[in-house]
Write an enzyme that holds these catalytic residues in place. Structure first.
Site, PDB file in Angstrom:
ATOM      1  N   ASP A   1       1.302   4.909   2.978  1.00 16.15           N
ATOM      2  CA  ASP A   1       2.372   4.129   2.306  1.00 16.15           C
ATOM      3  C   ASP A   1       2.273   3.346   1.194  1.00 16.15           C
ATOM      4  OD1 ASP A   1       5.187   3.314   2.595  1.00 16.15           O
ATOM      5  OD2 ASP A   1       4.545   1.641   4.204  1.00 16.15           O
TER       6      ASP A   1
ATOM      7  N   ASN B   1      12.034   5.178   6.224  1.00 11.60           N
ATOM      8  CA  ASN B   1      10.615   4.267   6.486  1.00 11.60           C
ATOM      9  C   ASN B   1      11.042   2.986   7.414  1.00 11.60           C
ATOM     10  OD1 ASN B   1       9.560   6.181   4.696  1.00 11.60           O
ATOM     11  ND2 ASN B   1       8.642   4.521   3.524  1.00 11.60           N
TER      12      ASN B   1
ATOM     13  N   HIS C   1      13.220   3.907   1.613  1.00 10.12           N
ATOM     14  CA  HIS C   1      12.255   2.730   2.230  1.00 10.12           C
ATOM     15  C   HIS C   1      13.250   1.693   2.818  1.00 10.12           C
ATOM     16  CE1 HIS C   1       8.203   3.590   0.768  1.00 10.12           C
ATOM     17  NE2 HIS C   1       8.941   4.810   0.327  1.00 10.12           N
TER      18      HIS C   1
END
Ligand code: G3H
Ligand code: 13P
Ligand code: ZN
Length: 320
Positions: free
Chosen positions: A81, A253, A210
């Site tokens: 990540d 995410n 995200h």
């Protein structure tokens, strides 16, 4: 079984999104595998630079390899990540990751493309896929700090050129979210209109969201009632995940929400049992709660119940 995110995205595109969960320790690893199997979901484990150096990167690798043995049914990708260029090369060379993210989103357009292209070439040579980022989220990322005011949404017109020239396999887009527990200050919100334009520019191409924690208010209130001081914490409306998936988001995410579960469980445990000092009783509660949390997220993402279909797709491909 460890697979690439590419395989998972092929199955999910336009129908559901896969949960990408950050982990740092043993208890999260156990809860993560249990929650995904309880809900029969494929998933993505993501390791940040901070997670890799929390103890030693080999420790997390060892935990995940052991979990793979303990839970042989699980189908998942292992993803770096927010990697910088050097960390991407380190992850690629380790042979452990099936997917890396190069985050050069803080660089200018041409530099972002050049760095991403180098990582893509190195990764593809080893059968590893690459997520890149265009646009900037608000809040604090690993090696870059971007103020809410300066946050730049992904420009749909640039997205296509970026993907074509960088060769990346999926694209993280900035559509109003930010990392952490304090999202959407002032009039900000999730920009599904921008997402729709990006999908039009890149039909069929997997997009990544995200900063997708929901920061449930009930969780925040329980933390505060047990001695915490989270003021004004706010997150993404999880009921929007399905719509985002229809608009091309295949990976969502989530890190902060898992930290909130950890915080709530431990604060309440030691508030209610002040004479306790054994780490295992709250650890056991956390693993069960984290598993429940993961299963619930997978329901909202639409990935719950997809495990068998993904297994069949992989089996059909390997029989060809
Ligand atoms: O986007 C950042 C992730 O939530 C990882 O956080 O760098 O504190 O491990 P971290
Ligand atoms: P949250 O802080 O919203 O959980 O986002 C996590 C993330 O984007 C990890 O890359
Ligand atoms: Zn992120």
């Amino acid at each position: 079984m460890i697979v690439t995110t590419k395989k998972l995205f092929e199955h999910a595109y336009g129908k559901y999104a896969i949960g990408a969960y950050n982990i740092n320790n043993l208890e999260q690893t156990m809860g993560l595998f249990r929650g995904n199997l309880d809900s029969q979901a494929p998933f993505i484990i993501q390791l940040s630079k901070g997670a890799r150096s929390y103890t030693n990167k080999k420790m997390l690798e060892g935990l995940i390899r052991s979990a793979e043995e303990v839970f042989p049914e699980a189908i998942f990708a292992v993803h770096l990540d927010h990697g910088d260029e050097q960390t991407c090369y380190d992850a690629i060379e380790s042979g452990f990751y099936s997917s890396v993210m190069i985050d050069a989103s803080h660089e200018d357009f041409e530099t972002n493309i050049a760095i991403t292209r180098r990582v893509v070439d190195a990764a593809h040579a080893r059968g590893i896929v690459v997520e890149a980022e265009l646009g900037q989220l608000g809040g604090v990322e690993e090696h870059v700090s971007v103020s809410e005011a300066d946050a730049k949404l992904t420009d749909p017109k640039m997205a296509r050129e970026f993907v074509e020239r960088s060769g990346c396999d999926s694209l993280a887009v900035a559509i109003g979210t930010s990392h952490g527990a304090y999202k959407f200050s002032g009039s900000q919100g999730l920009r599904l209109d921008v997402l729709a334009q990006i999908q039009q520019a890149l039909p069929g191409f997997p997009l990544v969201m995200h900063g997708s924690s929901s920061v449930p208010q009930e969780e925040v209130e329980r933390i505060n009632a047990a001695g915490g001081a989270l003021k004004g914490a706010k997150g993404v409306d999880a009921s929007k995940f399905r719509e985002a998936a229809r608009l091309g988001v295949t990976k969502v995410n989530i890190d902060t929400d898992g930290r909130l579960v950890w915080c709530r469980v431990h604060r309440e445990f030691f508030r209610d049992k002040p004479a306790e000092f054994d780490l295992r009783p709250p650890g056991k509660i956390f693993m069960a709660e984290y598993a429940r949390f993961i299963a619930d997220k997978n329901d909202k993402l639409g990935s719950a119940g997809q495990l068998e279909a993904v297994r069949q797709m992989l089996a059909a491909e390997s029989a060809r």
